[in-house]
Design an enzyme around this catalytic site. Structure first.
Site, PDB file in Angstrom:
ATOM      1  N   VAL A   1       0.549   0.226  -7.488  1.00 57.79           N
ATOM      2  CA  VAL A   1      -0.834   0.440  -7.043  1.00 57.79           C
ATOM      3  C   VAL A   1      -1.011   1.775  -6.318  1.00 57.79           C
ATOM      4  O   VAL A   1      -2.128   2.107  -5.893  1.00 57.79           O
ATOM      5  CB  VAL A   1      -1.305  -0.704  -6.111  1.00 57.79           C
ATOM      6  N   GLY A   2       0.064   2.542  -6.160  1.00 58.57           N
ATOM      7  CA  GLY A   2      -0.038   3.820  -5.474  1.00 58.57           C
ATOM      8  C   GLY A   2       0.468   3.783  -4.046  1.00 58.57           C
ATOM      9  O   GLY A   2       0.089   4.618  -3.219  1.00 58.57           O
TER      10      GLY A   2
ATOM     11  N   ILE B   1       2.510   7.045  -2.861  1.00 59.77           N
ATOM     12  CA  ILE B   1       1.653   8.224  -2.688  1.00 59.77           C
ATOM     13  C   ILE B   1       0.737   8.034  -1.481  1.00 59.77           C
ATOM     14  O   ILE B   1       0.474   8.982  -0.732  1.00 59.77           O
ATOM     15  CB  ILE B   1       0.829   8.498  -3.956  1.00 59.77           C
TER      16      ILE B   1
ATOM     17  N   LYS C   1      12.115   3.241   4.002  1.00 59.32           N
ATOM     18  CA  LYS C   1      12.081   2.337   2.842  1.00 59.32           C
ATOM     19  C   LYS C   1      13.229   1.351   3.008  1.00 59.32           C
ATOM     20  O   LYS C   1      14.398   1.714   2.841  1.00 59.32           O
ATOM     21  CB  LYS C   1      12.254   3.144   1.544  1.00 59.32           C
TER      22      LYS C   1
ATOM     23  N   GLY D   1       7.094  -1.121   1.943  1.00 56.49           N
ATOM     24  CA  GLY D   1       7.700  -2.298   1.330  1.00 56.49           C
ATOM     25  C   GLY D   1       7.946  -2.123  -0.149  1.00 56.49           C
ATOM     26  O   GLY D   1       7.893  -1.012  -0.696  1.00 56.49           O
TER      27      GLY D   1
ATOM     28  N   GLY E   1      -5.462   3.129  -3.828  1.00 52.99           N
ATOM     29  CA  GLY E   1      -4.378   4.046  -4.128  1.00 52.99           C
ATOM     30  C   GLY E   1      -4.652   5.057  -5.223  1.00 52.99           C
ATOM     31  O   GLY E   1      -3.950   6.071  -5.308  1.00 52.99           O
TER      32      GLY E   1
ATOM     33  N   PRO F   1      -7.452  10.150  -4.864  1.00 53.66           N
ATOM     34  CA  PRO F   1      -7.812  10.435  -6.256  1.00 53.66           C
ATOM     35  C   PRO F   1      -6.655  10.107  -7.194  1.00 53.66           C
ATOM     36  O   PRO F   1      -5.485  10.249  -6.834  1.00 53.66           O
ATOM     37  CB  PRO F   1      -8.102  11.936  -6.239  1.00 53.66           C
TER      38      PRO F   1
END
EC number: 6.3.3.3
Length: 244
Positions: A17-18, A21, A41, A116, A179, A205
């Protein structure tokens, strides 16, 4: 609202889902504000360098250049962390060890983003007694809020509502970021934007991860609300169509 500080988790309504980023954008905006930022992470899964795949923290480091990026465990198979550890014959993540590591990193930073894997309730590891723990359990243990990264398209209202409801039941404060807003949005995207919760704090974007790092860092604050170190008071306005 005051910008988030301390430990903040980043989760998603689903995989892809992004999330990475979005994490990079928040880290870039915070860093640009002079905030010493770490990105952690707990588990990286399914990265094969021979195919040109890049670990999430390498992406964050390239785009955002925060003070610190750390991956605590890596598993080769593209599975949820608990399953990936089992398939690889490696020890699963111990939540209390992760808590200690995150707190140690957070002690040296003003903002620590913990990204996550997949969604809020994806199995992250096992307790010594064999019980599964998730990112939701980690958020509760750390008394940390969470940023939920959601899709813009069909299905996002249900997925976002379910995620926020699961968080509310655990008293986890939550904010929402889209996202990847499409370059050519359709009716469903605008309808979803109107019906998403008020806690919308960002709209990135589509293709933001492909932007040159210097441009990404300069642009990131414009995609986020002040809660996430941005300068956009209402991210929904970013989706307004350009007038000819």
């Amino acid at each position: 609202m005051t910008a988030l500080t301390g430990i903040v988790l980043v989760t998603g309504t689903d995989t892809g889902v992004g999330k990475t980023i979005t994490t990079a954008a928040i880290a870039a905006a915070a860093t640009a504000s002079g905030v010493r930022t770490a990105v952690v992470k707990p588990a990286q899964t399914g990265i094969d360098p021979s195919y040109g795949e890049v670990p999430d923290m390498a992406v964050v480091a390239r785009l955002a250049a925060p003070a610190t990026t750390v991956t605590l465990a890596e598993y080769p198979d593209p599975l949820a962390p608990t399953a990936a550890a089992r398939v690889a014959g490696l020890p699963p993540l111990d939540m209390f060890a992760i808590i200690d590591q995150v707190k140690s990193i957070a002690a040296e930073h003003e903002l620590t983003l913990v990204e996550g894997a997949g969604g809020l309730l994806v199995p992250m590891g096992l307790h010594p007694g064999g019980a599964v723990w998730s990112l939701a359990d980690l958020a509760v243990a750390l008394s940390a809020p969470a940023v939920v990264v959601a899709r813009a398209g069909l299905g996002t209202l249900n997925h976002t509502a379910l995620t926020l409801e699961a968080m509310a039941r655990r008293n986890i404060a939550g904010r929402v970021v889209l996202g990847a807003w499409p370059g050519r949005p359709e009716l469903v995207h605008y309808a979803n934007l109107s019906d998403l919760p008020e806690e919308l704090d960002g709209l990135l974007p589509e293709g933001a991860g492909d932007i040159e790092p210097g441009v990404f860092r300069r642009s990131a604050p414009g995609w986020l609300s002040p809660t996430l170190y941005g300068d956009c008071d209402d991210p929904r306005t970013l989706a307004e169509p350009d007038e000819d």
